[in-house]
Design an enzyme around this catalytic site. Structure first.
Site, PDB file in Angstrom:
ATOM      1  N   ASP A 156       1.186  -1.102  -0.007  1.00 49.83           N
ATOM      2  CA  ASP A 156       0.016  -0.060  -0.152  1.00 49.83           C
ATOM      3  C   ASP A 156       0.914   0.836   0.451  1.00 49.83           C
ATOM      4  OD1 ASP A 156      -2.715   0.921   0.719  1.00 49.83           O
ATOM      5  OD2 ASP A 156      -1.531   2.219   2.110  1.00 49.83           O
ATOM      6  N   GLU A 173       0.974  -0.560  -5.414  1.00 51.07           N
ATOM      7  CA  GLU A 173       0.106   0.310  -5.701  1.00 51.07           C
ATOM      8  C   GLU A 173       0.679   1.721  -5.349  1.00 51.07           C
ATOM      9  OE1 GLU A 173      -3.557   2.979  -3.644  1.00 51.07           O
ATOM     10  OE2 GLU A 173      -2.151   2.105  -2.215  1.00 51.07           O
TER      11      GLU A 173
HETATM   12  C1  NOJ Z   1      -4.359   3.068  -0.676  1.00 52.05           C
HETATM   13  C2  NOJ Z   1      -5.392   2.304   0.007  1.00 52.05           C
HETATM   14  O1  NOJ Z   1      -6.318   1.557  -1.233  1.00 52.05           O
HETATM   15  C3  NOJ Z   1      -6.932   3.516   0.510  1.00 52.05           C
HETATM   16  O2  NOJ Z   1      -8.166   2.446   0.570  1.00 52.05           O
HETATM   17  C4  NOJ Z   1      -5.701   3.339   2.128  1.00 52.05           C
HETATM   18  O3  NOJ Z   1      -6.972   4.726   3.190  1.00 52.05           O
HETATM   19  C5  NOJ Z   1      -5.041   4.491   1.968  1.00 52.05           C
HETATM   20  N1  NOJ Z   1      -4.024   4.003   0.355  1.00 52.05           N
HETATM   21  C6  NOJ Z   1      -4.114   4.336   2.347  1.00 52.05           C
HETATM   22  O4  NOJ Z   1      -3.772   3.409   3.316  1.00 52.05           O
END
Ligand code: NOJ
Length: 530
Positions: free
Chosen positions: A201, A243
């Site tokens: 993430d 991501e």
């Molecule tokens: C990306 C995640 O997909 C999202 O849901 C989250 O709020 C943020 N990162 C922070 O972790």
């Protein structure tokens, strides 16, 4: 030719445990419940499940606020339940990856609690502090609708702490090598249990440096290379998916180089909004442009493509003009908007028009990349725009028309079940070959049956004057190097009939129809021709 790693040819499914199936009757989904639904996931033809954060957490950001990296949220079950889920998935030939939330913890994490209470605690330096809260002023605010600053003053600590997301999510300090080891230990914990990898993430934001926008910094890439070295030496073959919501030129470095690799797979964020833009405008240019602008990736790596996920449909990777247009087109009511995006689900975005749903799926399942399907989109689940934040796209899965859509026996579920559930549910769609569910299965099966779609090259096909030379028709070939033909993917992005000249007879994999000569393309038609 590059080796074919499993992830290169896989179709993925994004699973939100809290939303899927509640077996212990507390109104929250759990791993025991999800085990019972693995046959449903398998029936879609997917290969790998991404489990959204399953850790103990106050759930102020649905688990992206981790309070303990080596345990399971009590609402979702126990570590043994997780192990049983993993074994049951593996027994069905499904791989499982989990979410690794790298950039920040919850403020309830014991590290942060210790850090804020004692300046001399070894945990103080796990986070990023300031006396003034004025540093790194060039870093943008990501959660614009709720956060005024990336710094928040903590009364207990007597200092400001840095956070790129909610103020309940303090950023970890990657300048401290102890943080690296903590994260690696957490990864080892799950990999030792047998998971197949991680979706990692929020990786662009790991480091901060004055005078930069604090994204994609060289130090971040150095750390990610170190992480990959650990994975390759201790867990060879484990998958890391990045991501990083960035432009293609900034995304590419997250693959690393053959000498210093980082991720095997990166989400391709910029394609996604352009698929919606193209269908709304009846115009292929946005898709063609972004794919032409996407640089060649290193051998053995893959893009991950998606139509929707658990977040808002992000418009960060379009120009301000297009963003405004997309908001007007797809989110006419202010409450449909969030931060830089649109907080709606797939089918309602498409005016519940099955032709557009089919077109978008046929498009994204035939583009290069590993596609991922968001839970619920396989039955065309609706959204609930009256719930705050991104919750309206995270409501309970709709299994049948019994109490709570068969999701739970509880009197109250974590979020209300969508009112449409008596009509829109898995059971109701099983029998109908034209249901969203069965169309999803057929599309995934058709894709996976064609090596050219799984791993082939892609080339644009001219839509000549005989076809009106117009930009409403998108055509490309997917082919293996030793094939001359492959699969001809043909789409009418517009709401008007179009034509296309075929030079030889072909069969549509999606309908079984034979097509030849000057063929008519119905509004929003999609064909995969062999
Ligand atoms: C990306 C995640 O997909 C999202 O849901 C989250 O709020 C943020 N990162 C922070 O972790």
């Amino acid at each position: 030719m590059a080796q074919n790693y499993w992830y290169n040819e896989s179709v993925f499914y994004e699973l939100y445990i809290r939303a899927y199936c509640d077996r212990d009757g507390d109104g929250h989904g759990d791993f025991r419940g999800a085990i019972e639904k693995l046959d449903h996931i398998k029936s879609l033809g997917v290969d790998c499940i991404w489990v959204m954060p399953h850790y103990p957490s106050p759930l102020l950001d649905d688990g992206y606020d981790v309070a303990d990296y080596v345990n399971i949220h009590p609402d979702y079950g126990t570590l043994d339940d997780f192990k049983a889920f993993l074994a049951a998935a593996h027994a069905r030939g499904l791989k499982v990856i989990t979410d690794m939330v790298m950039n920040h913890t919850s403020d309830r994490h014991p590290w942060f609690q210790a850090a804020r209470q004692d300046k001399n605690s070894p945990y103080r330096d796990y986070y990023v502090w300031s006396d003034t809260g004025t540093e790194y002023a060039d870093a943008r605010i990501i959660f614009l609708d709720t956060e005024l600053s990336n710094w928040t003053y903590d009364e207990v600590a007597g200092q400001y702490f840095w956070h790129r997301f909610y103020s309940s999510q303090p950023d970890l300090n990657y300048d401290n090598p102890k943080v690296h080891e903590e994260m690696f230990d957490a990864m080892r914990f799950w990999l030792d249990m047998g998971i197949d990898g991680f979706r990692v993430d929020a990786i662009p934001y790991l480091y901060e440096r004055e005078g930069t926008n604090c994204e994609n910094l060289p130090e971040t890439h150095q750390f990610l290379q170190k992480m990959r070295r650990m994975i390759d030496s201790e867990y060879p073959g484990a998958l890391l998916i990045a991501e990083a919501n960035q432009w293609p030129r900034d995304l590419l470095p997250y693959f690393g180089t053959p000498e210093a690799p980082e991720f095997q797979v990166c989400f391709h964020f910029p394609i996604m909004p352009r698929l919606y833009q193209a269908v709304k405008a009846g115009e292929k240019t946005p898709i063609v442009d972004i794919l032409n602008d996407t640089p060649q990736k290193p051998a053995g790596t893959q893009w991950m493509t998606f139509l929707r996920n658990h977040d808002e449909l992000t418009l960060e990777m379009v120009t301000p003009e297009v963003r405004q247009w997309m908001w007007e087109q797809y989110a006419p009511e202010p409450r449909m908007r969030l931060n830089m995006g649109i907080r709606r689900r797939l089918l309602p975005l498409l005016d519940s028009d099955k032709r557009k749903w089919f077109l978008l799926h046929a498009l994204f399942l035939s583009l290069p990349g590993a596609p991922i399907i968001y839970y619920g989109d396989e039955i065309g689940m609706g959204d609930n725009i009256w719930l705050p934040d991104r919750h309206g796209c995270r409501t309970p899965m709709q299994w049948d028309d019994s109490k709570n859509a068969g999701f739970s026996d509880a009197d109250k579920t974590y979020f209300p079940v969508h009112a449409e559930y008596a009509q829109v549910n898995v059971a109701a769609q099983e029998a109908d070959p034209q249901s969203y569910l069965n169309l999803t299965r057929a599309l995934v099966r058709a894709r996976q049956s064609q090596p050219a779609l799984r791993r082939g090259e892609m080339a644009w096909v001219e839509v000549g004057q005989e076809s009106g030379g117009n930009t409403a028709v998108l055509a490309y070939r997917r082919f293996l190097p030793d094939e001359s033909e492959g699969v001809l993917c043909l789409f009418n992005l517009s709401d008007r009939p179009q034509t296309f000249a075929l030079h030889r007879e072909r069969v549509d994999l999606l309908s079984g129809e034979k097509m030849a000569g000057e063929v008519g393309l119905r509004p929003f038609a999609a064909h995969w021709l062999v």
